[in-house]
Design a protein around this motif. Structure first.
Motif, PDB file in Angstrom:
ATOM      1  N   PHE A 179      -0.111  -1.222 -14.586  1.00  0.00           N
ATOM      2  CA  PHE A 179       0.775  -0.208 -15.168  1.00  0.00           C
ATOM      3  C   PHE A 179       0.243   1.222 -15.054  1.00  0.00           C
ATOM      4  N   VAL A 180      -1.042   1.399 -14.752  1.00  0.00           N
ATOM      5  CA  VAL A 180      -1.574   2.754 -14.587  1.00  0.00           C
ATOM      6  C   VAL A 180      -1.806   3.122 -13.121  1.00  0.00           C
ATOM      7  N   SER A 181      -1.728   2.151 -12.228  1.00  0.00           N
ATOM      8  CA  SER A 181      -2.001   2.383 -10.813  1.00  0.00           C
ATOM      9  C   SER A 181      -0.754   2.834 -10.054  1.00  0.00           C
ATOM     10  N   PRO A 182      -0.919   3.739  -9.095  1.00  0.00           N
ATOM     11  CA  PRO A 182       0.211   4.102  -8.242  1.00  0.00           C
ATOM     12  C   PRO A 182       0.588   2.974  -7.281  1.00  0.00           C
ATOM     13  N   LEU A 183      -0.271   1.958  -7.154  1.00  0.00           N
ATOM     14  CA  LEU A 183       0.006   0.824  -6.272  1.00  0.00           C
ATOM     15  C   LEU A 183       0.622  -0.353  -7.013  1.00  0.00           C
ATOM     16  N   GLY A 184       0.834  -0.230  -8.302  1.00  0.00           N
ATOM     17  CA  GLY A 184       1.349  -1.333  -9.102  1.00  0.00           C
ATOM     18  C   GLY A 184       2.830  -1.218  -9.378  1.00  0.00           C
ATOM     19  N   PHE A 185       3.145  -1.154 -10.636  1.00  0.00           N
ATOM     20  CA  PHE A 185       4.531  -1.138 -11.098  1.00  0.00           C
ATOM     21  C   PHE A 185       5.343  -0.004 -10.479  1.00  0.00           C
ATOM     22  N   ALA A 186       4.705   1.145 -10.298  1.00  0.00           N
ATOM     23  CA  ALA A 186       5.394   2.314  -9.751  1.00  0.00           C
ATOM     24  C   ALA A 186       5.859   2.092  -8.309  1.00  0.00           C
TER      25      ALA A 186
ATOM     26  N   LEU B 181       7.145  -0.794  -7.022  1.00  0.00           N
ATOM     27  CA  LEU B 181       8.026  -1.949  -6.880  1.00  0.00           C
ATOM     28  C   LEU B 181       9.257  -1.682  -6.017  1.00  0.00           C
ATOM     29  N   GLY B 182       9.709  -0.468  -5.952  1.00  0.00           N
ATOM     30  CA  GLY B 182      10.906  -0.160  -5.170  1.00  0.00           C
ATOM     31  C   GLY B 182      10.676  -0.139  -3.679  1.00  0.00           C
ATOM     32  N   ASN B 183       9.429  -0.124  -3.233  1.00  0.00           N
ATOM     33  CA  ASN B 183       9.113   0.001  -1.810  1.00  0.00           C
ATOM     34  C   ASN B 183       8.608  -1.332  -1.254  1.00  0.00           C
ATOM     35  N   MET B 184       9.502  -2.282  -1.086  1.00  0.00           N
ATOM     36  CA  MET B 184       9.107  -3.613  -0.622  1.00  0.00           C
ATOM     37  C   MET B 184       9.045  -3.726   0.897  1.00  0.00           C
ATOM     38  N   ALA B 185       9.422  -2.686   1.620  1.00  0.00           N
ATOM     39  CA  ALA B 185       9.347  -2.719   3.078  1.00  0.00           C
ATOM     40  C   ALA B 185       7.898  -2.585   3.550  1.00  0.00           C
ATOM     41  N   ASP B 186       7.081  -1.900   2.793  1.00  0.00           N
ATOM     42  CA  ASP B 186       5.673  -1.715   3.129  1.00  0.00           C
ATOM     43  C   ASP B 186       4.889  -2.946   2.681  1.00  0.00           C
ATOM     44  N   LYS B 187       4.263  -3.651   3.642  1.00  0.00           N
ATOM     45  CA  LYS B 187       3.555  -4.899   3.333  1.00  0.00           C
ATOM     46  C   LYS B 187       2.415  -4.709   2.337  1.00  0.00           C
ATOM     47  N   ALA B 188       1.656  -3.638   2.493  1.00  0.00           N
ATOM     48  CA  ALA B 188       0.517  -3.401   1.601  1.00  0.00           C
ATOM     49  C   ALA B 188       0.984  -3.139   0.176  1.00  0.00           C
ATOM     50  N   LEU B 189       2.038  -2.357   0.027  1.00  0.00           N
ATOM     51  CA  LEU B 189       2.564  -2.086  -1.314  1.00  0.00           C
ATOM     52  C   LEU B 189       3.188  -3.333  -1.930  1.00  0.00           C
ATOM     53  N   ARG B 190       3.855  -4.145  -1.105  1.00  0.00           N
ATOM     54  CA  ARG B 190       4.451  -5.380  -1.615  1.00  0.00           C
ATOM     55  C   ARG B 190       3.355  -6.320  -2.125  1.00  0.00           C
ATOM     56  N   LEU B 191       2.236  -6.353  -1.398  1.00  0.00           N
ATOM     57  CA  LEU B 191       1.126  -7.205  -1.821  1.00  0.00           C
ATOM     58  C   LEU B 191       0.580  -6.757  -3.173  1.00  0.00           C
ATOM     59  N   THR B 192       0.320  -5.455  -3.333  1.00  0.00           N
ATOM     60  CA  THR B 192      -0.306  -4.979  -4.578  1.00  0.00           C
ATOM     61  C   THR B 192       0.668  -4.877  -5.743  1.00  0.00           C
TER      62      THR B 192
ATOM     63  N   LEU C 119       3.716  -6.694  -6.063  1.00  0.00           N
ATOM     64  CA  LEU C 119       4.510  -7.883  -6.368  1.00  0.00           C
ATOM     65  C   LEU C 119       3.739  -9.188  -6.160  1.00  0.00           C
ATOM     66  N   GLU C 120       3.273  -9.411  -4.937  1.00  0.00           N
ATOM     67  CA  GLU C 120       2.686 -10.712  -4.602  1.00  0.00           C
ATOM     68  C   GLU C 120       1.377 -10.979  -5.349  1.00  0.00           C
ATOM     69  N   HIS C 121       0.456 -10.023  -5.338  1.00  0.00           N
ATOM     70  CA  HIS C 121      -0.843 -10.201  -5.986  1.00  0.00           C
ATOM     71  C   HIS C 121      -0.691 -10.493  -7.481  1.00  0.00           C
ATOM     72  N   PRO C 122       0.057  -9.667  -8.228  1.00  0.00           N
ATOM     73  CA  PRO C 122       0.172  -9.972  -9.661  1.00  0.00           C
ATOM     74  C   PRO C 122       0.929 -11.270  -9.950  1.00  0.00           C
ATOM     75  N   LEU C 123       2.015 -11.514  -9.243  1.00  0.00           N
ATOM     76  CA  LEU C 123       2.837 -12.700  -9.512  1.00  0.00           C
ATOM     77  C   LEU C 123       2.081 -13.990  -9.216  1.00  0.00           C
TER      78      LEU C 123
END
Length: 140
Positions: free
Chosen positions: A64-71, A73-84, A86-90
């Protein structure tokens, strides 16, 4: 504060993974050698459970404090952002839930073989799931 939490999450992960690997190996050795389940085996599994739960708590704060986390979530086209974001936490929450279920189930079992088998299965699957979703490019 963000940098401290991020570094703590990354550093604690080494310790938590090491303890979880020790717990899985210990349970597999106990199961295949057909030895008695001892207080030491229980403590190893409990320490792994606690270490993984601490990692989860720090990870949730970081999410919740990281720019790579919850913030992100809207950018699922980028694999690295999707990993950090959505996929990693879930997947890790699912893995930790399985590890917790394994701990809870072992308390109702009587035989050493069934306790070792329960730990081997639940902790082992949890370990594999965690390893599958570590952002290796950012971690090493």
């Amino acid at each position: 504060m963000y940098n401290f939490i991020q570094k703590f999450h990354s550093g604690w992960a080494y310790l938590a993974l090491l303890i979880l690997v020790i717990a899985v190996v210990s349970s597999l050795v106990g199961m295949f050698s057909k030895r008695e389940f001892t207080a030491t085996d229980r403590k190893i599994a409990l320490i792994a459970l606690i270490a993984i739960h601490i990692q989860l708590l720090v990870g949730l704060i970081l999410y919740f404090v990281s720019p790579l986390g919850f913030a992100s979530l809207g950018n699922m086209a980028d694999k690295a952002l999707r990993l950090t974001s959505l996929e990693h936490p879930l997947i890790n929450i699912i893995a930790i839930a399985l590890i917790t279920i394994g701990w809870s189930k072992h308390k109702k079992l009587i035989t050493s073989e069934s306790k070792f088998k329960t730990f081997s299965i639940f902790y082992g699957i949890g370990l594999l799931l965690i390893l599958s979703r570590i952002p290796w490019s950012m971690w090493l």
